[in-house]
Design a protein around this motif. Structure first.
Motif, PDB file in Angstrom:
ATOM      1  N   LYS A 152      44.741  42.569  42.261  1.00 12.53           N
ATOM      2  CA  LYS A 152      43.917  43.557  41.561  1.00 12.53           C
ATOM      3  C   LYS A 152      42.744  42.867  40.876  1.00 12.53           C
ATOM      4  O   LYS A 152      42.894  41.824  40.255  1.00 12.53           O
ATOM      5  CB  LYS A 152      44.776  44.284  40.519  1.00 12.53           C
ATOM      6  CG  LYS A 152      44.058  45.426  39.831  1.00 12.53           C
ATOM      7  CD  LYS A 152      44.981  46.110  38.848  1.00 12.53           C
ATOM      8  CE  LYS A 152      44.247  47.238  38.131  1.00 12.53           C
ATOM      9  NZ  LYS A 152      45.118  47.910  37.140  1.00 12.53           N
ATOM     10  N   THR A 202      40.158  42.285  38.114  1.00 12.52           N
ATOM     11  CA  THR A 202      39.926  42.515  36.689  1.00 12.52           C
ATOM     12  C   THR A 202      38.834  41.561  36.217  1.00 12.52           C
ATOM     13  O   THR A 202      38.490  40.593  36.896  1.00 12.52           O
ATOM     14  CB  THR A 202      41.203  42.284  35.878  1.00 12.52           C
ATOM     15  OG1 THR A 202      41.642  40.933  36.079  1.00 12.52           O
ATOM     16  CG2 THR A 202      42.307  43.244  36.294  1.00 12.52           C
ATOM     17  N   LYS A 203      38.314  41.850  35.009  1.00 14.33           N
ATOM     18  CA  LYS A 203      37.247  41.003  34.468  1.00 14.33           C
ATOM     19  C   LYS A 203      37.756  39.600  34.153  1.00 14.33           C
ATOM     20  O   LYS A 203      37.058  38.603  34.350  1.00 14.33           O
ATOM     21  CB  LYS A 203      36.671  41.648  33.202  1.00 14.33           C
ATOM     22  CG  LYS A 203      35.845  42.893  33.480  1.00 14.33           C
ATOM     23  CD  LYS A 203      35.225  43.412  32.186  1.00 14.33           C
ATOM     24  CE  LYS A 203      34.357  44.643  32.473  1.00 14.33           C
ATOM     25  NZ  LYS A 203      33.734  45.165  31.228  1.00 14.33           N
TER      26      LYS A 203
END
Length: 699
Positions: A265, A267-268
């Motif tokens: 996934k 994400t930042k």
């Protein structure tokens, strides 16, 4: 009260005073001066008996070396005092005191109090002390200090001073008979070799200092120096292989990291981690590839290769050393002869004495004979060597392995000097191409393949092959003659074609200066052909294929070589080379050598070293005896215990039902049939069972 007690303890508690002085030097200047005066008096007493274990003086020396920077004016003469003690009494000092003084000097050197040009020659002198741990400490510090001093830029002053000092130590080991001088000279050579391998001292002076050690009367020093010249190329190859493995692992890690980022996934935080990892890899690669240094063979940096080879050959002929060292010297002399194309005619008759199948390390003798062959060696000198190999090795009286070794040795010599063999001997050796032993057959066929390339006329008609026959008819095979320009490289003057190519490239670039690219024209004038008014016939291509090229008599591989040779001959015959041209020629040679190293191009055959396995050739694996087979079986079983049999293994995960029943409560197994029938047994059955149990125990 506590403060007064601390002040009273300060003169005797040096670690606490050292800590306080580092925090506030001005407040504790009086205490320091008191300790300094105490040091001076202790030193005066110690100089009367320097062989005593002065524990108090050692503590004071370490205390002074730690706080030296806080009072530079008061302690200006302290480093010189320590150096003078070691110079005068280094051989009689107690080991612990000597170790403390050396540690103090190293500490002061790290803090920049004392210069390494003053310190390192002293440390080389201390190698004479009979203290193994001290030598290891000195060795590590010297290598690290020289490497640090040459990290940003070459410290030529330090390097020249130390190299000259090492040379004097080698000379002292030659003249003096003391064991201490020999040990100090051996450590000096080890440091030179270590710094050369670390690319710190890779200049000609270092190599010539090590070359001088090859003539040392101390066997350990001579063997160390000879091994350096024999293994320097292997060390460079290992380093390049390690670098390739490191880059490959780094690339694989980067691919895995990118793949994990694609699947998981997004994400930042993961994006930030990915960017940080990429920057780290980029930073590491930049640090590794800041300045690429090309290491040439150490044998190229010898100042007087001819004198070095002749001197080593004279020591080899004297038979002073044992056989293993003489083989190493023989190998080194042959490498120098082959690399620099030297003429030492006395070397080849000496090899003939050892060309016997029963001689120990005879394959290394054959390697030396092959490495010492080059186009400038007179063919009649090498002909005697080839006949000795053929008479002693390639006969039916010896084993098949010996015949294969002899044929491979003859092939390696002929690859470097094809004129060394006559037609009769060559055709006789090629008859072994149908031998029943595979190694002999392959060796003979490799000899045929070699002469198909260089001189197929010497072979029988049936052995020449189709390609060589066509080349002979075309006239593309040049006959090799002794001393001809073609046998010496690029028409006798090596590298002159590089100067011609550079001039052509400069002229092409200069001719296009000030010109602009022509715009595309829409007119149809390109289809017209301008025909002159003269009587000359006009040739018009009738083929529809625009890319068709005219047929040539020579192959495409021969054209660049022919053009290069013609350009070199034209330049050598029409132009007088100036000193500037020679300087430019040296630069182009270095650049060409670097390109060969980077792109992995092969060097000419005479520059490549001969491997012992090339002489041995492919060999049939010998049949193993019982001990070797069992050792191989046991080696294959290592690490595979979980796949083996569990028989006899007491480390089981659980117990059997019979073992479990022994530990159960009697009430739980009272109803079992075995228990019930055991209680109902007759006296006779009990006696039979008891007797069986006794017999079982006897076994």
């Amino acid at each position: 009260m506590g403060k007064r007690n601390r002040e009273a303890l300060l003169p005797t508690h040096l670690p606490q005073l050292q800590n306080l002085i580092k925090r506030d030097p001005k407040s504790y200047e009086a205490e320091f001066l008191q300790q300094y005066r105490h040091f001076q008096s202790s030193l005066a007493i110690f100089c009367l008996k320097p062989d005593e274990e002065a524990k108090e003086l050692s503590d004071l020396v370490m205390f002074m070396s730690h706080v030296l920077q806080c009072y530079p004016k008061e302690t200006a003469g302290f480093p010189e005092q320590i150096v003078d003690i070691l110079k005068e009494h280094c051989m009689v000092l107690h080991p612990e005191v000597r170790k403390t003084l050396v540690q103090a000097l190293i500490l002061m050197r790290h803090r920049g109090v004392i210069d390494n040009t003053r310190l390192l020659p002293l440390f080389f002198t201390l190698f004479k002390c009979k203290d193994k741990h001290l030598r290891e400490q000195l060795y590590t510090h010297i290598v690290t200090d020289i490497k640090t001093s040459n990290a940003k830029a070459k410290n030529n002053k330090l390097n020249k001073t130390l190299q000259s000092y090492m040379f004097t130590m080698l000379e002292s080991a030659k003249t003096g008979n003391s064991e201490e001088n020999a040990i100090a000279a051996k450590k000096s050579i080890d440091i030179c070799i270590d710094l050369y391998n670390k690319n710190v001292w890779n200049d000609a002076k270092t190599v010539n200092v090590i070359a001088e050690a090859c003539f040392s009367p101390v066997p350990k020093i001579a063997v160390t120096a000879i091994k350096f010249f024999l293994t320097s190329d292997e060390h460079e190859e290992e380093e390049s292989d390690d670098e390739e493995v490191r880059k490959k692992k780094q690339k694989i890690g980067q691919i895995k990291m990118q793949q994990a980022n694609v699947v998981s996934k997004k994400t930042k935080s993961k994006a930030r981690k990915m960017d940080a990892a990429k920057k780290k890899i980029k930073r590491k690669s930049k640090a590794k590839e800041k300045s690429e240094v090309f290491n040439f063979s150490a044998l190229h940096l010898l100042n007087d290769a001819q004198g070095f080879a002749e001197k080593l050959h004279s020591k080899l002929a004297s038979k002073e050393d044992r056989w293993e060292i003489r083989v190493m010297k023989m190998n080194l002399v042959s490498r120098v002869i082959g690399l620099h194309q030297l003429i030492i005619l006395g070397f080849y008759p000496m090899l003939i004495k050892y060309l016997q199948p029963s001689q120990k390390d005879v394959t290394m003798v054959l390697v030396s004979a092959a490495q010492a062959s080059h186009p400038l060696v007179p063919p009649d000198v090498l002909e005697t060597v080839l006949k000795a190999i053929a008479n002693n090795f390639v006969t039916d009286r010896v084993a098949n392995e010996v015949m294969a070794v002899g044929l491979n040795g003859i092939r390696e010599i002929c690859a470097r000097q094809p004129l060394a063999i006559d037609v009769t001997l060559l055709q006789d050796l090629t008859q072994y191409k149908n031998h029943r032993d595979k190694s002999v057959m392959m060796a003979a066929r490799s000899l045929i393949a070699l002469f198909r390339e260089i001189n197929p006329e010497m072979l029988m008609r049936k052995d020449r092959g189709k390609t060589a026959t066509v080349r002979m008819k075309d006239g593309s095979i040049k006959t090799v003659q002794y001393g001809s320009a073609s046998s010496l490289g690029v028409e006798g003057f090596q590298g002159i074609e590089l100067l011609e190519e550079a001039d052509i490239a400069e002229d092409e670039n200069a001719g296009w200066e000030g010109w602009e690219e022509e715009e595309e024209s829409d007119s149809d004038e390109d289809g017209w052909i301008n025909v002159g008014d003269g009587d000359e016939p006009v040739t018009i291509a009738m083929s529809d294929d625009e890319d068709e090229k005219p047929a040539t008599t020579k192959t495409e591989g021969d054209q660049p070589k022919t053009r290069r040779i013609d350009a070199a001959m034209r330049l050598a015959s029409t132009r007088i080379l100036t000193p500037a041209d020679f300087a430019k020629l040296n630069e182009l040679k270095v650049a060409n050598e670097a390109e060969i190293i980077v792109k992995g191009k092969k060097r000419p055959a005479e520059e490549r070293l001969v491997d012992e396995f090339a002489i041995l050739g492919p060999r049939k694996k010998a049949k193993q005896d019982y001990e070797e087979r069992m050792a191989s079986i046991q080696e294959g079983r290592e690490g595979r215990e979980k796949f083996g049999s569990k028989k006899g293994n007491k480390d089981r995960g659980s117990t059997t039902n019979r073992e479990k029943s022994r530990n159960k409560n009697y009430v739980m197994i009272a109803h079992k049939r075995d228990v019930v029938m055991k209680a109902k047994r007759s006296m006779k059955d009990k006696q039979v069972a008891h007797r069986a149990a006794i017999e079982k125990q006897k076994k």
